[in-house]
Design a protein around this motif. Structure first.
Motif, PDB file in Angstrom:
ATOM      1  N   PHE A  50     -58.052  58.451 -51.202  1.00  0.00           N
ATOM      2  CA  PHE A  50     -58.233  57.473 -50.129  1.00  0.00           C
ATOM      3  C   PHE A  50     -58.894  56.245 -50.719  1.00  0.00           C
ATOM      4  N   ASN A  51     -58.347  55.072 -50.431  1.00  0.00           N
ATOM      5  CA  ASN A  51     -58.876  53.788 -50.921  1.00  0.00           C
ATOM      6  C   ASN A  51     -59.144  53.820 -52.422  1.00  0.00           C
ATOM      7  N   ALA A  92     -61.838  54.606 -38.678  1.00  0.00           N
ATOM      8  CA  ALA A  92     -62.448  54.580 -40.013  1.00  0.00           C
ATOM      9  C   ALA A  92     -61.537  55.194 -41.077  1.00  0.00           C
ATOM     10  N   SER A  94     -58.526  54.285 -41.533  1.00  0.00           N
ATOM     11  CA  SER A  94     -57.574  53.267 -41.972  1.00  0.00           C
ATOM     12  C   SER A  94     -57.824  52.928 -43.428  1.00  0.00           C
ATOM     13  N   GLY A  95     -56.763  52.761 -44.169  1.00  0.00           N
ATOM     14  CA  GLY A  95     -56.905  52.419 -45.581  1.00  0.00           C
ATOM     15  C   GLY A  95     -55.706  52.869 -46.384  1.00  0.00           C
TER      16      GLY A  95
HETATM   17  C1  LIG Z   1     -60.508  51.351 -47.050  1.00  0.00           C
HETATM   18  O1  LIG Z   1     -59.855  50.142 -47.408  1.00  0.00           O
HETATM   19  C2  LIG Z   1     -59.510  49.307 -46.312  1.00  0.00           C
HETATM   20  C3  LIG Z   1     -58.771  48.099 -46.850  1.00  0.00           C
HETATM   21  O2  LIG Z   1     -57.771  48.498 -47.705  1.00  0.00           O
HETATM   22  C4  LIG Z   1     -60.777  48.888 -45.595  1.00  0.00           C
HETATM   23  O3  LIG Z   1     -60.439  48.107 -44.451  1.00  0.00           O
HETATM   24  C5  LIG Z   1     -61.519  50.126 -45.129  1.00  0.00           C
HETATM   25  O4  LIG Z   1     -62.756  49.734 -44.545  1.00  0.00           O
HETATM   26  C6  LIG Z   1     -61.806  51.052 -46.304  1.00  0.00           C
HETATM   27  N1  LIG Z   1     -62.420  52.247 -45.777  1.00  0.00           N
HETATM   28  C7  LIG Z   1     -63.461  52.854 -46.333  1.00  0.00           C
HETATM   29  C8  LIG Z   1     -64.008  54.039 -45.617  1.00  0.00           C
HETATM   30  O5  LIG Z   1     -63.950  52.429 -47.364  1.00  0.00           O
END
Ligand SMILES: *[C@@H]1O[C@H](CO)[C@@H](O)[C@H](O)[C@H]1NC(C)=O
Ligand SMILES: *[C@@H]1O[C@H](CO)[C@@H](O)[C@H](O)[C@H]1NC(C)=O
Ligand SMILES: *[C@@H]1O[C@H](CO)[C@@H](O)[C@H](O)[C@H]1NC(C)=O
Ligand SMILES: *[C@@H]1O[C@H](CO)[C@@H](O)[C@H](O)[C@H]1NC(C)=O
Ligand SMILES: *[C@@H]1O[C@H](CO)[C@@H](O)[C@H](O)[C@H]1NC(C)=O
Ligand SMILES: *[C@@H]1O[C@H](CO)[C@@H](O)[C@H](O)[C@H]1NC(C)=O
Ligand SMILES: *[C@@H]1O[C@H](CO)[C@@H](O)[C@H](O)[C@H]1NC(C)=O
Ligand SMILES: *[C@@H]1O[C@H](CO)[C@@H](O)[C@H](O)[C@H]1NC(C)=O
Length: 274
Positions: A50-51, A92, A94-95
């Motif tokens: 994730f991310n 939360a 989203s990503g």
């Molecule tokens: C993951 O990345 C997205 C942008 O790509 C960002 O909006 C989001 O806050 C991030 N989430 C976390 C939990 O870091």
């Protein structure tokens, strides 16, 4: 030798050429991230991240998932084919979700999704792109549960103004709103309120003329409850009305006096002639 270089280049091109698939999904829903890329001949494991930083799950070459403890209960594996179902998505979550294969020669990105979890409205776009890489559960269309409109509190400290605090409630969700009535003209503080329930339906509370409506709906069905503002903010005789009343009284008294005077004058005249 040159064959290896060409192969290596091909792998690089493939890795760079991976398409990021955008997916829109409603809050509270599940999302299947399909894995149907070709895996390298030999690999040690496949990670879903994730991310780019947080490892959610690691698959062994057999397809056996090893779930990171932070993700237990939030992931499901429909088949041991490296696909992952994300459960009960929240904003939360989203990503970027990416699958990476780890090989002797390095890492290879094999699937990538940009997931956007939406919470506001049922009528939003559910999923975009024509890719068959992912599936999104279709919008809910079964019957919706009944709702109840509860008047929590009525604040009325002057004769003209009245505040109604209400809650619109169904089995798994509720929203509150305040209605202010001044001189019997009511408005909703902060405008119409709505929320998407965990089952993907929409719960709304709004004002229609002087009726407060609580509506639970999906694309096909709806249930509602309502009450009128007049029931709780009864009409008071306001200052405008009292002024009118005063004028009526003054005019009436004036008329009576005038009529009496006319009659008296006539009576006196009549007596004189006798
Ligand atoms: C993951 O990345 C997205 C942008 O790509 C960002 O909006 C989001 O806050 C991030 N989430 C976390 C939990 O870091
Ligand atoms: C993996 O399993 C899921 C769920 O049954 C299926 O939808 C998907 O097509 C499968 N992927 C592959 C590559 O077979
Ligand atoms: C797992 O959760 C703990 C506490 O909630 C946190 O400190 C840790 O960084 C998390 N690990 C990962 C890989 O996200
Ligand atoms: C009641 O009075 C208070 C203070 O005078 C005011 O802030 C409040 O808005 C009033 N409420 C209503 C319903 O008129
Ligand atoms: C309304 O929902 C909240 C959680 O969002 C819950 O804590 C509360 O008990 C609910 N109230 C009612 C009256 O159902
Ligand atoms: C609301 O009021 C308007 C005008 O007063 C009327 O035309 C309309 O039918 C009313 N709507 C409902 C749903 O009662
Ligand atoms: C409730 O919402 C649905 C869907 O938006 C709509 O079709 C229906 O007319 C609404 N019911 C009332 C009483 O406003
Ligand atoms: C409005 O609420 C009152 C008090 O809770 C109730 O007695 C009345 O029946 C309700 N009216 C409607 C139309 O539901």
């Amino acid at each position: 030798m040159s064959l290896f270089v060409i192969l290596g280049l091909l792998v690089c091109i493939q890795a760079q050429g991976i398409i990021v698939t955008p997916v829109f999904v409603l809050k509270g829903r599940d999302l299947l991230l399909k894995f149907d890329a070709d895996l390298p001949e030999e690999f040690d494991f496949v990670d879903w991240k994730f991310n780019k930083t947080v490892t959610l799950v690691r698959f062994e070459p057999s397809g056996e998932p090893i779930v990171h403890e932070n993700s237990t209960g939030r992931l499901e594996f429909p088949e041991k084919n490296f696909s992952v179902t994300l459960k009960n998505l929240q904003e939360a979550d989203s990503g970027l979700y990416a699958a990476e294969a780890f090989t002797f020669t390095g890492d290879k990105l094999v699937a990538e999704y940009k997931v956007t979890v939406q919470g506001e409205s049922v009528n939003r776009v559910f999923a975009s792109m024509s890719h068959e890489l992912f599936t999104v559960t279709p919008p809910p269309s079964g019957p919706v549960t009944p709702v109840e409109l509860i008047v929590d509190r009525v604040d009325s400290n002057s004769s003209e103004s009245c505040d109604l605090h209400v809650t619109c409630r169904t089995h798994n969700s509720n929203i509150s709103s305040t209605f202010r009535c001044v001189d019997r003209v009511c408005s909703q503080e902060g405008g119409e309120r709505s929320e998407v329930t965990t089952s993907g339906a929409s719960l709304q509370v709004y004002l229609l003329n002087s009726t407060i409506i609580c509506n639970h709906s999906n694309q096909v069905h709806w249930t509602h409850d309502f009450n009128t503002t007049e029931h709780f903010c009864p009409e008071h005789p306001g200052p405008v009305l009292s002024a009118l009343l005063l004028r009526t009284v003054v005019i009436s008294v004036g008329l009576i006096i005038m009529v009496s005077a006319v009659i008296t004058v006539h009576l006196v005249d009549f007596k004189k002639h006798q």
